[in-house]
Design a protein around this motif. Sequence first.
Motif, PDB file in Angstrom:
ATOM      1  N   SER A 122       0.818  -1.215   0.000  1.00 45.15           N
ATOM      2  CA  SER A 122       0.000   0.000   0.000  1.00 45.15           C
ATOM      3  C   SER A 122       0.851   1.264   0.000  1.00 45.15           C
ATOM      4  O   SER A 122       0.323   2.359   0.007  1.00 45.15           O
ATOM      5  CB  SER A 122      -0.929   0.003   1.209  1.00 45.15           C
ATOM      6  OG  SER A 122      -0.183   0.303   2.377  1.00 45.15           O
ATOM      7  N   ASN A 123       2.178   1.123   0.024  1.00 50.47           N
ATOM      8  CA  ASN A 123       3.087   2.268   0.016  1.00 50.47           C
ATOM      9  C   ASN A 123       2.972   3.130   1.267  1.00 50.47           C
ATOM     10  O   ASN A 123       3.191   4.331   1.212  1.00 50.47           O
ATOM     11  CB  ASN A 123       2.848   3.136  -1.233  1.00 50.47           C
ATOM     12  CG  ASN A 123       4.019   4.060  -1.512  1.00 50.47           C
ATOM     13  OD1 ASN A 123       5.180   3.664  -1.363  1.00 50.47           O
ATOM     14  ND2 ASN A 123       3.743   5.285  -1.909  1.00 50.47           N
ATOM     15  N   CYS A 124       2.665   2.528   2.395  1.00 43.80           N
ATOM     16  CA  CYS A 124       2.612   3.310   3.637  1.00 43.80           C
ATOM     17  C   CYS A 124       4.013   3.677   4.092  1.00 43.80           C
ATOM     18  O   CYS A 124       4.198   4.608   4.855  1.00 43.80           O
ATOM     19  CB  CYS A 124       1.900   2.534   4.740  1.00 43.80           C
ATOM     20  SG  CYS A 124       2.830   1.139   5.408  1.00 43.80           S
TER      21      CYS A 124
ATOM     22  N   SER B 173      11.433   1.147   0.982  1.00 46.56           N
ATOM     23  CA  SER B 173      10.444   1.752   0.084  1.00 46.56           C
ATOM     24  C   SER B 173      11.070   2.057  -1.274  1.00 46.56           C
ATOM     25  O   SER B 173      10.396   1.989  -2.297  1.00 46.56           O
ATOM     26  CB  SER B 173       9.820   2.994   0.712  1.00 46.56           C
ATOM     27  OG  SER B 173      10.762   4.019   0.841  1.00 46.56           O
TER      28      SER B 173
ATOM     29  N   ASN C 111       9.475   0.743  -4.636  1.00 48.68           N
ATOM     30  CA  ASN C 111       9.156   1.647  -5.741  1.00 48.68           C
ATOM     31  C   ASN C 111       9.779   1.187  -7.055  1.00 48.68           C
ATOM     32  O   ASN C 111       9.128   1.213  -8.101  1.00 48.68           O
ATOM     33  CB  ASN C 111       9.633   3.073  -5.413  1.00 48.68           C
ATOM     34  CG  ASN C 111       8.584   3.861  -4.662  1.00 48.68           C
ATOM     35  OD1 ASN C 111       7.379   3.634  -4.835  1.00 48.68           O
ATOM     36  ND2 ASN C 111       9.016   4.774  -3.814  1.00 48.68           N
TER      37      ASN C 111
ATOM     38  N   THR D 193       3.304  11.006  -5.345  1.00 47.27           N
ATOM     39  CA  THR D 193       3.004   9.894  -4.435  1.00 47.27           C
ATOM     40  C   THR D 193       2.067   8.847  -5.043  1.00 47.27           C
ATOM     41  O   THR D 193       2.396   7.658  -5.020  1.00 47.27           O
ATOM     42  CB  THR D 193       2.430  10.430  -3.107  1.00 47.27           C
ATOM     43  OG1 THR D 193       3.407  11.280  -2.529  1.00 47.27           O
ATOM     44  CG2 THR D 193       2.094   9.309  -2.155  1.00 47.27           C
TER      45      THR D 193
ATOM     46  N   ALA E 256       3.021   4.865  -5.987  1.00 47.76           N
ATOM     47  CA  ALA E 256       2.236   3.784  -5.398  1.00 47.76           C
ATOM     48  C   ALA E 256       1.647   2.871  -6.462  1.00 47.76           C
ATOM     49  O   ALA E 256       1.352   1.719  -6.200  1.00 47.76           O
ATOM     50  CB  ALA E 256       1.129   4.362  -4.520  1.00 47.76           C
ATOM     51  N   ASN E 257       1.485   3.396  -7.671  1.00 40.92           N
ATOM     52  CA  ASN E 257       0.926   2.586  -8.753  1.00 40.92           C
ATOM     53  C   ASN E 257       1.981   2.158  -9.770  1.00 40.92           C
ATOM     54  O   ASN E 257       1.646   1.658 -10.844  1.00 40.92           O
ATOM     55  CB  ASN E 257      -0.203   3.349  -9.445  1.00 40.92           C
ATOM     56  CG  ASN E 257      -1.450   3.379  -8.583  1.00 40.92           C
ATOM     57  OD1 ASN E 257      -2.128   2.369  -8.417  1.00 40.92           O
ATOM     58  ND2 ASN E 257      -1.733   4.522  -7.988  1.00 40.92           N
TER      59      ASN E 257
ATOM     60  N   SER F 162       2.162  13.447   2.743  1.00 41.49           N
ATOM     61  CA  SER F 162       2.685  12.599   1.672  1.00 41.49           C
ATOM     62  C   SER F 162       3.430  13.429   0.628  1.00 41.49           C
ATOM     63  O   SER F 162       4.412  12.969   0.050  1.00 41.49           O
ATOM     64  CB  SER F 162       1.557  11.825   0.991  1.00 41.49           C
ATOM     65  OG  SER F 162       0.989  10.934   1.908  1.00 41.49           O
TER      66      SER F 162
ATOM     67  N   SER G  34      -4.163   4.507   2.480  1.00 44.08           N
ATOM     68  CA  SER G  34      -2.918   4.676   1.729  1.00 44.08           C
ATOM     69  C   SER G  34      -3.137   5.225   0.324  1.00 44.08           C
ATOM     70  O   SER G  34      -2.801   4.582  -0.669  1.00 44.08           O
ATOM     71  CB  SER G  34      -2.160   3.351   1.649  1.00 44.08           C
ATOM     72  OG  SER G  34      -1.669   2.988   2.903  1.00 44.08           O
TER      73      SER G  34
ATOM     74  N   TYR H 274      -4.794   3.229  -2.799  1.00 42.80           N
ATOM     75  CA  TYR H 274      -4.895   1.804  -2.483  1.00 42.80           C
ATOM     76  C   TYR H 274      -6.321   1.400  -2.105  1.00 42.80           C
ATOM     77  O   TYR H 274      -6.906   0.466  -2.671  1.00 42.80           O
ATOM     78  CB  TYR H 274      -3.908   1.505  -1.348  1.00 42.80           C
ATOM     79  CG  TYR H 274      -3.934   0.100  -0.828  1.00 42.80           C
ATOM     80  CD1 TYR H 274      -3.207  -0.901  -1.468  1.00 42.80           C
ATOM     81  CD2 TYR H 274      -4.660  -0.238   0.309  1.00 42.80           C
ATOM     82  CE1 TYR H 274      -3.215  -2.199  -0.976  1.00 42.80           C
ATOM     83  CE2 TYR H 274      -4.675  -1.520   0.798  1.00 42.80           C
ATOM     84  CZ  TYR H 274      -3.949  -2.501   0.149  1.00 42.80           C
ATOM     85  OH  TYR H 274      -3.964  -3.775   0.644  1.00 42.80           O
TER      86      TYR H 274
END
Lengths: 432, 467
Positions: B89-91, B105, B109, B259, B263-264, B297, B389, B392
């Motif tokens: 979820s990229n938290c 992270s 990424n 951000t 995350a995607n 973020s 997130s 997400y």
Amino acid sequence: MAIEDDVLVIGGGLAGVTSALAAAEGGARVRLVTYKQSTLRHASGLIDVLGYTPDGEGPLVDPFDALADLPEGHPYERVGTDAVRDALSFFDDVAGAAYAGEHTDANALVPTHGGTVKPTARYPVSTASGLASDPRDTLLVGFETLPDFEAPLAAAHLEAAGAPFDARGVTVSFPGIVRDDAKVTRYAHLLDRDESVTTGAGETSAREALATTVEARLEGECRVGFPAILGDDYADEVRADLADALGADVFEVPMGPPSLPGMRLEDLLYKALEDAGVRTASGVPVIGYETESESGETARIDHVVVDRHGAEIPHRADQYVLATGGLVGKGVRSERERVFEPIFDCHVPHASDRYDWFVDDVFGEQPYARFGLAPDRELRPLDADGEPEFANLRAAGAVLGGYDFAAEKSGAGVSLATGYVAGTRAAEEVDE
Amino acid sequence: MSDAEQPTDDHVPGAEDDEFEPVQVFPEAESMDLRPGADNCYKCSTCDTNCPVAEVDDEFPGPKFQGPEQWRLKRQGDHDIDDSVMKCSNCMRCDSACPSEVPLSQMHNTARGEYVEENMDKFSREYIRNRILANYRRLAPLGAAFPRTANFVMGLSVTKWLGEKTLGITSERDLPEFATETFRAWWTKRGGNATSKKRAREARAKRGDAKVENPDKRIAYFHGCYSNYNTPEVAKALVRVYEHFGYEIMVPEQSCSGTPMFANGMLDDARRAAETNVRELGAAIEDGADIVASCSSCSMSLRQEYPELFDFENTKNVAENTWDAIEYLRVHEDLEGELEGTSVKGEDFAYHAPCHSRNQGLDGQTIEVVDAIDGIDAHDVGDSCSGISGTYGWKAENYETSMKIGEEMFEHMEDADAETGLTECPTCSMQMGHGTGYEIKHTLEVLEAALVGADRDADRRKRQEAG
């Protein structure tokens, strides 16, 4: 302008939290800054004081009997036996009903996941029914997907070690866990939330399904030990439900890292910090410091610099406590040429030839295990000439040298005792 | 640093004479060498115990696998990135969990970027949906141009049904409403930088600042997308609070912080956005401004992810001069002193610290700051992740996991003695509202009420007295 407090504690493990709590109790305005997560998550959650002497004698029945004979420079020798006692009762107040063992000076013997027994002064209530001195027969339950705890092996090991009861181990599959490598937090969450799981008998709740699985393997034992994954926030409730359903006492066997009892202890300590009004910042390192302008005597730290992703934030306090951990916690680091303390570059006594840092016998007396700062009786780190490095810096916990916590089983006790003394003294000096 | 990189073994005879040739254990040198990070991992699994997804989702193998283990597997050449990376979820909680400096992270990424680039069908519903979510910034202007229509259409159950069926965007959530006037439109109408300059000068004179002309009191505001299109009240609060302290505000051209793109796994999109931001913000720094962001973020992205992933000229400079809005005031002004004696009428807050604040060491500051204001309190609802997130929790397949993660926060919010939520992250705020039905505020709005509200009252009194 700087972020200002009376006492600044650097490091968020057992020693750091204890010194912050002790300083706050002394009336100081306290802030705790911690970089990465503390090694409490690696810890068993047991609070040992001294299990073996530095010469390897033990397990000790009464750790306090042995404190007076510790060599000069050992952290316990520095702070004295009374301080160790005070620190333990301070911990008892903080931990409340979550820990047991305060009724006696004697060490308790707690079975570990390898089937050995560990001498310890305080233990989480979740392990209380499992003590090795308790003569009741015991069933140990392991899970197919959790190879860190091999229950039949641990049971055989306990019997071979002379435990005064019959121990039997079984391995079952954990209802609701499908992955081979599910995290311990996943097991705990399933039980905490009592999620619904599907078993051969249909859909049921996680606690009930686990009890049913284990009940079928019970052969009259009146206590059942599980690896320490029985819930997190609601661990007491999970244990009570399982005990009810099984008609037997339920206890946890402390595990290696990552450890739920260590995480629960961390939660308990941080809750105590919040209640005591200690301000905390995590995730950011202290990267430097400035001293006050020279006054001729011992230097004083004016402020330290906290790095927030490139932005340098000054934090000023009257008194500082360094509790950044040892070689694992990275409060003490090494390069090929030297061993050093990375924030204040305090003196770390060690041989100049790195081939003298270790001995070939892995379980022998490893010099590196004793690496760390050498403090005076006030816990101020001393320089190579035996003078305090700074007038207003104290050190606590594994950043100190002169003891081998793994061999002595003294890690938590030293963190508590030195943290308590460092925090208390820091607050007193703020007043002065 | 590994031995292979710095071999100075003085016990090997003649070692000093020979030029060292590192042993190539892993093939191909890459532009971004993650090996030192992977080598630092000693498998303590602390990251895994901090992962909010692994705790509730049986199919997620956790950060230790996604990061260092997958990186090693990839060196074998014939392994694709595992598709489970899209469940991260990229938290970024694993980053500050790691006691051994593994850049988790950053590894996530890059792995996610590679997966999307090489393994994801560009015509799949998932790719198109993710691209749309990641590029919210491109669609928002349309909604903002016709806010009432957009809000009406988005609120229709048929729209939500279609969103779920055609795109896989959950119909359980209400899409955020567009403001009737964007922050930038308000800013321009207000007279932009020139007006801010004038107001700042007045404020400095009123405060008795030594220097009424003070070019050091200048910030460039990175408002991000959400406070521009959806919650301009947060952006306006920032402007008023900073002007109260005598700061002149610039609002440079800007793109999305990146951000949602990280995350995607949309690294190309993120690179384009970052290039614009680094250029524009770099120019603002040249003009003597520090960068200030109101979304945790956004500041996280500029400070940490940009230098980890990009190397435009000025990337590092921008990262080092970017601040969280409240942190900046705490360090450059006596914020708590200024707040002593102020009071706000109203209710207490249930405060949730966003993961991206936590990772910047900012998790305690809102509580401390609100403590100084009379009449209100903020109660910390604990260290759990809200579960949304960013994009997400908007994906239909993640909705349930997202709500399971959030359960602990919802419970603590309901236990706290407050009926209003407080946080610095726009999507955490959506989740908090969704889970409890509370109204959610930003810390800057509380500061505005305490500092600027008092100014306004005083001015009003003065005017009344004058006649």
